[in-house]
Design an enzyme around this catalytic site. Structure first.
Site, PDB file in Angstrom:
ATOM      1  N   SER A  15       0.844  -1.196   0.000  1.00  0.00           N
ATOM      2  CA  SER A  15       0.000   0.000   0.000  1.00  0.00           C
ATOM      3  C   SER A  15       0.876   1.242   0.000  1.00  0.00           C
ATOM      4  O   SER A  15       2.104   1.158   0.061  1.00  0.00           O
ATOM      5  CB  SER A  15      -0.913   0.007   1.243  1.00  0.00           C
ATOM      6  N   ASP A  58       9.560  -9.781   6.436  1.00  0.00           N
ATOM      7  CA  ASP A  58       9.825  -8.817   7.499  1.00  0.00           C
ATOM      8  C   ASP A  58      11.185  -8.187   7.218  1.00  0.00           C
ATOM      9  O   ASP A  58      12.185  -8.902   7.079  1.00  0.00           O
ATOM     10  CB  ASP A  58       9.830  -9.556   8.837  1.00  0.00           C
ATOM     11  N   VAL A  59      11.255  -6.863   7.147  1.00  0.00           N
ATOM     12  CA  VAL A  59      12.514  -6.211   6.779  1.00  0.00           C
ATOM     13  C   VAL A  59      13.597  -6.388   7.835  1.00  0.00           C
ATOM     14  O   VAL A  59      14.777  -6.167   7.554  1.00  0.00           O
ATOM     15  CB  VAL A  59      12.310  -4.708   6.490  1.00  0.00           C
ATOM     16  N   CYS A  87      10.501   1.158   1.186  1.00  0.00           N
ATOM     17  CA  CYS A  87       9.438   1.994   1.749  1.00  0.00           C
ATOM     18  C   CYS A  87       8.892   1.479   3.080  1.00  0.00           C
ATOM     19  O   CYS A  87       8.094   2.178   3.722  1.00  0.00           O
ATOM     20  CB  CYS A  87       8.277   2.094   0.760  1.00  0.00           C
ATOM     21  N   SER A 150      12.309  10.773   6.235  1.00  0.00           N
ATOM     22  CA  SER A 150      11.136  11.569   6.566  1.00  0.00           C
ATOM     23  C   SER A 150      11.609  12.963   6.925  1.00  0.00           C
ATOM     24  O   SER A 150      12.727  13.146   7.409  1.00  0.00           O
ATOM     25  CB  SER A 150      10.387  10.966   7.757  1.00  0.00           C
ATOM     26  N   TYR A 163      10.629   7.954  16.264  1.00  0.00           N
ATOM     27  CA  TYR A 163      10.473   8.028  14.810  1.00  0.00           C
ATOM     28  C   TYR A 163      11.528   8.940  14.187  1.00  0.00           C
ATOM     29  O   TYR A 163      12.169   8.584  13.189  1.00  0.00           O
ATOM     30  CB  TYR A 163       9.070   8.531  14.481  1.00  0.00           C
ATOM     31  N   LYS A 167      14.557   7.815  11.519  1.00  0.00           N
ATOM     32  CA  LYS A 167      14.670   8.391  10.176  1.00  0.00           C
ATOM     33  C   LYS A 167      15.935   9.233  10.031  1.00  0.00           C
ATOM     34  O   LYS A 167      16.510   9.321   8.931  1.00  0.00           O
ATOM     35  CB  LYS A 167      13.419   9.218   9.851  1.00  0.00           C
ATOM     36  N   PHE A 196       1.889  12.767   3.523  1.00  0.00           N
ATOM     37  CA  PHE A 196       1.348  12.106   2.332  1.00  0.00           C
ATOM     38  C   PHE A 196       0.099  11.299   2.681  1.00  0.00           C
ATOM     39  O   PHE A 196      -0.087  10.875   3.820  1.00  0.00           O
ATOM     40  CB  PHE A 196       2.401  11.175   1.717  1.00  0.00           C
ATOM     41  N   THR A 198      -1.211   8.270   2.960  1.00  0.00           N
ATOM     42  CA  THR A 198      -0.814   6.870   3.099  1.00  0.00           C
ATOM     43  C   THR A 198      -1.531   6.256   4.297  1.00  0.00           C
ATOM     44  O   THR A 198      -2.045   6.977   5.157  1.00  0.00           O
ATOM     45  CB  THR A 198       0.709   6.744   3.323  1.00  0.00           C
TER      46      THR A 198
END
Length: 255
Positions: A15, A58-59, A87, A150, A163, A167, A196, A198
């Protein structure tokens, strides 16, 4: 680097930014391997047709991402894996000390860092190792890595310690990774999106989301995922874009 006839791995592809990027690259004649934890990744790959494959992953898992890289190398044939658009990530909001005077949860902080920062490193290391084996193209290029940072890396708001730190780490890796991988002909770039449209934005209260959209100087709205995808495509095709972080934010500066 051309999109047409090349194969790209996209994480967080079920997505949002990842899904839009997959659609744009396929429309430009590329092939994509979509990697995501969500079941929706398989349905999205089916919609894109024969040019797409889905891999649940899973990253933060070395095995999962190696499987996704291997799938992309196989799909790429003689050309192998040409690029990655990473992403996948999570958003988290927590104050260091809440209203009742309780400290932030350390495990929640570590989870954000692990997914957003360690996960990015994991994807980069495995993708770069595969791309380094490619035959060199024009200018000796073998591949390109695009990570998602970000604007919170630079303009973090209250409650965004985890967060923003995760980033900012993605931003901090961009130049040294680009310098290191230059000998392999692999470029490294990062995009720092603003606000954005999302699924991640759905985790923010409506009032806060509306305030963020109103704070964008121009255009005064949330960004559209395809606008991110268009920049990713430009990075892929422009060989002089390397070692840099591009803000994609309509001029917003968070406070």
């Amino acid at each position: 680097m051309h999109v047409k006839d090349n194969t790209f791995l996209i994480t967080g592809a079920a997505s949002g930014l990842g899904a839009a990027t997959a659609e744009r690259l396929v429309a430009a004649g590329g092939r994509v391997v979509l990697c995501d934890l969500s079941d929706a990744v398989e349905a999205h790959a089916e919609r894109l047709g024969d040019a797409a494959r889905a891999v649940r992953g899973d990253v933060t898992s070395g095995d999962d991402i190696q499987a996704a890289v291997d799938a992309a190398v196989e799909l790429g044939g003689d050309r192998g894996l040409a690029g990655v658009v990473h992403c996948a990530g999570v958003v988290s909001v927590a104050k260091l000390v809440d209203r009742e005077g309780n400290p932030a949860d350390l495990e929640a902080y570590a989870r954000t860092i692990n997914i957003n920062l360690v996960g990015t490193f994991n994807v980069m290391r495995l993708a770069a190792a595969a791309m380094a084996k490619n035959a060199p193209g024009e200018d000796g290029e073998r591949g390109v890595i695009i990570n998602v940072a970000s604007i919170a890396a630079m303009d973090g708001q209250v409650g965004q310690c985890a967060y923003s730190a995760s980033k900012a780490g993605v931003v901090g890796m961009s130049l040294p990774a680009a310098r290191e991988l230059s000998r392999h002909g692999v470029r490294v770039m990062a995009i720092a999106p603003g606000v954005f449209e999302t699924p991640m934005m759905s985790e923010i209260p409506d009032e806060a989301a509306q305030a963020l959209a109103a704070a964008v100087p121009f255009p005064k709205r949330l960004g559209k995922p395809d606008e991110f995808a268009r920049l990713a495509e430009q990075i892929i095709t422009n060989p002089m874009l390397n070692g840099e972080v591009i803000r994609l934010d309509g001029g917003i500066r968070m406070q």
